[in-house]
Design a protein around this motif. Structure first.
Motif, PDB file in Angstrom:
ATOM      1  N   TYR A 186      43.549  50.038  44.936  1.00 37.07           N
ATOM      2  CA  TYR A 186      44.652  51.445  44.597  1.00 37.07           C
ATOM      3  C   TYR A 186      44.316  52.526  44.564  1.00 37.07           C
ATOM      4  O   TYR A 186      44.631  53.517  44.408  1.00 37.07           O
ATOM      5  N   LYS A 187      42.222  53.203  44.014  1.00 31.74           N
ATOM      6  CA  LYS A 187      42.647  53.972  43.736  1.00 31.74           C
ATOM      7  C   LYS A 187      42.221  54.776  45.764  1.00 31.74           C
ATOM      8  O   LYS A 187      42.850  55.869  45.700  1.00 31.74           O
ATOM      9  N   ALA A 188      41.884  53.886  46.153  1.00 33.66           N
ATOM     10  CA  ALA A 188      41.487  54.109  47.694  1.00 33.66           C
ATOM     11  C   ALA A 188      43.256  54.439  48.322  1.00 33.66           C
ATOM     12  O   ALA A 188      43.507  55.800  48.837  1.00 33.66           O
ATOM     13  N   ILE A 189      43.916  53.736  48.047  1.00 30.69           N
ATOM     14  CA  ILE A 189      45.556  54.249  48.807  1.00 30.69           C
ATOM     15  C   ILE A 189      46.079  55.613  48.212  1.00 30.69           C
ATOM     16  O   ILE A 189      46.191  55.594  48.664  1.00 30.69           O
ATOM     17  N   GLN A 240      35.846  53.534  47.388  1.00 35.51           N
ATOM     18  CA  GLN A 240      34.563  53.397  46.584  1.00 35.51           C
ATOM     19  C   GLN A 240      34.206  52.197  45.869  1.00 35.51           C
ATOM     20  O   GLN A 240      35.009  51.514  45.224  1.00 35.51           O
ATOM     21  N   PRO A 241      33.110  51.975  47.142  1.00 34.09           N
ATOM     22  CA  PRO A 241      33.817  49.857  46.666  1.00 34.09           C
ATOM     23  C   PRO A 241      33.063  50.128  45.165  1.00 34.09           C
ATOM     24  O   PRO A 241      32.453  50.488  45.039  1.00 34.09           O
ATOM     25  N   LYS A 242      33.376  48.832  44.035  1.00 29.62           N
ATOM     26  CA  LYS A 242      32.963  48.271  43.290  1.00 29.62           C
ATOM     27  C   LYS A 242      31.791  47.002  42.842  1.00 29.62           C
ATOM     28  O   LYS A 242      32.480  45.760  43.981  1.00 29.62           O
ATOM     29  N   GLN A 272      30.219  41.861  48.636  1.00 33.23           N
ATOM     30  CA  GLN A 272      29.828  41.462  50.071  1.00 33.23           C
ATOM     31  C   GLN A 272      30.147  42.186  50.525  1.00 33.23           C
ATOM     32  O   GLN A 272      30.016  42.815  51.622  1.00 33.23           O
ATOM     33  N   LEU A 273      31.785  43.195  50.390  1.00 32.33           N
ATOM     34  CA  LEU A 273      32.721  44.195  50.756  1.00 32.33           C
ATOM     35  C   LEU A 273      32.015  44.936  50.739  1.00 32.33           C
ATOM     36  O   LEU A 273      31.752  45.991  51.417  1.00 32.33           O
ATOM     37  N   ALA A 274      31.302  45.500  49.583  1.00 35.78           N
ATOM     38  CA  ALA A 274      30.578  47.129  49.432  1.00 35.78           C
ATOM     39  C   ALA A 274      29.550  46.869  50.310  1.00 35.78           C
ATOM     40  O   ALA A 274      28.865  48.034  51.023  1.00 35.78           O
ATOM     41  N   TYR A 275      29.128  45.706  50.241  1.00 38.36           N
ATOM     42  CA  TYR A 275      27.216  45.421  51.086  1.00 38.36           C
ATOM     43  C   TYR A 275      27.468  46.201  53.367  1.00 38.36           C
ATOM     44  O   TYR A 275      27.189  46.542  53.331  1.00 38.36           O
TER      45      TYR A 275
END
Length: 276
Positions: free
Chosen positions: A187-190, A253-255, A262-265
């Protein structure tokens, strides 16, 4: 303005019963303290609502000689009717939707169920379902990507079932979202990407990404040099995708919450490879 305390609401009701000019002082009204207490509680701190409830109860039991014997059954009916028809254009309605979302975001199951119940008593499923769908993607997001599928399935079931059965699938997903890991990174990224677009950034598209399926495209340099990721090991190859003026941007900015770990990695590894 803040809600009135119950004692202040009762004081207002007693004043209305005796005020000849602005209230019901010219009437002979028989109403118990218990009934007045029920009105005060049903008004939920809203002075106007309390006076309206009192007036409705009196007029529902009025006699020709301006007499009214107001019983608990009549008061209870008026209070329940108000709960079912709260002002859907007013602050209370939107505050309930806001309180529902904030309670789910805060992982408070009991508060979430309370606000869900109040909204369902309003009798309008559509905005409740819409807000639950928003919460699934805004507040749970990538931490539990499957929650969106569950919520949309519950909404479809609720719409087919109608009330009162609709409360069942909606309560299931409300509890599920409350106890789910949370992430608002997508949400923050878009929103960051939209801000750049609205500020006029990134107007160009790299030539190798542009459409080359028409005569003369190659003459213009379009599509030349594009690397097809499926032709490379692991389906990935380093090349420029962002416009020149945004080449270093990082919207996401992944959490490291729930499934997003896993997505952040993967994202962090790809970003490092791209920089190299």
């Amino acid at each position: 303005m803040k809600p009135l305390a119950k004692e202040k609401t009762l004081e207002l009701l007693h004043r209305a019963l005796t005020d000849r000019e602005r209230g019901l002082g010219d009437w002979h009204i028989d109403i118990s303290d218990e009934a007045l207490s029920m009105i005060a509680e049903g008004a939920n701190g809203d002075a106007r609502a309390a006076l309206t409830l009192l007036e409705e109860a009196v007029y529902a039991t009025k006699q020709d000689d301006q007499r009214a014997v107001v019983d608990l059954h009549t008061v209870s009916f008026c209070v329940e009717k108000r709960a079912l028809t709260y002002d859907k254009q007013g602050d209370t309605y939107y505050s309930l939707l806001s309180a529902l979302q904030k309670s789910i975001r805060g992982s408070d199951v009991d508060a979430s169920l309370h606000y869900l119940a109040r909204l369902l008593e309003g009798g309008d499923l559509t905005p409740v379902c819409r807000r639950l769908a928003v919460i699934a993607y805004e507040d749970i997001g990538l931490a539990n990507p499957l929650i969106g599928v569950k919520v949309m399935s519950a909404i479809e079931a609720a719409e087919r079932l109608g009330m009162p059965e609709a409360r069942i699938p909606l309560s299931v997903v409300t509890i599920d979202m409350c106890l789910s890991p949370k992430s608002n990174s997508a949400y923050k990224a878009i929103d960051q990407a939209l801000m750049d677009v609205r500020n006029g950034k990134g107007q160009s598209i790299p030539l190798h990404l542009q459409d080359a399926h028409y005569a003369g495209a190659k003459h213009l340099g379009r599509g030349i040099g594009y690397k097809y990721p499926h032709d490379y090991p692991y389906g990935w190859v380093a090349q420029q995708y962002l416009p020149d003026d945004l080449i270093e941007v990082q919207y996401y900015q992944p959490k490291k919450s729930g499934e997003e770990k896993q997505l952040a990695y993967v994202y962090e590894r790809l970003y490092e490879r791209k920089k190299q």
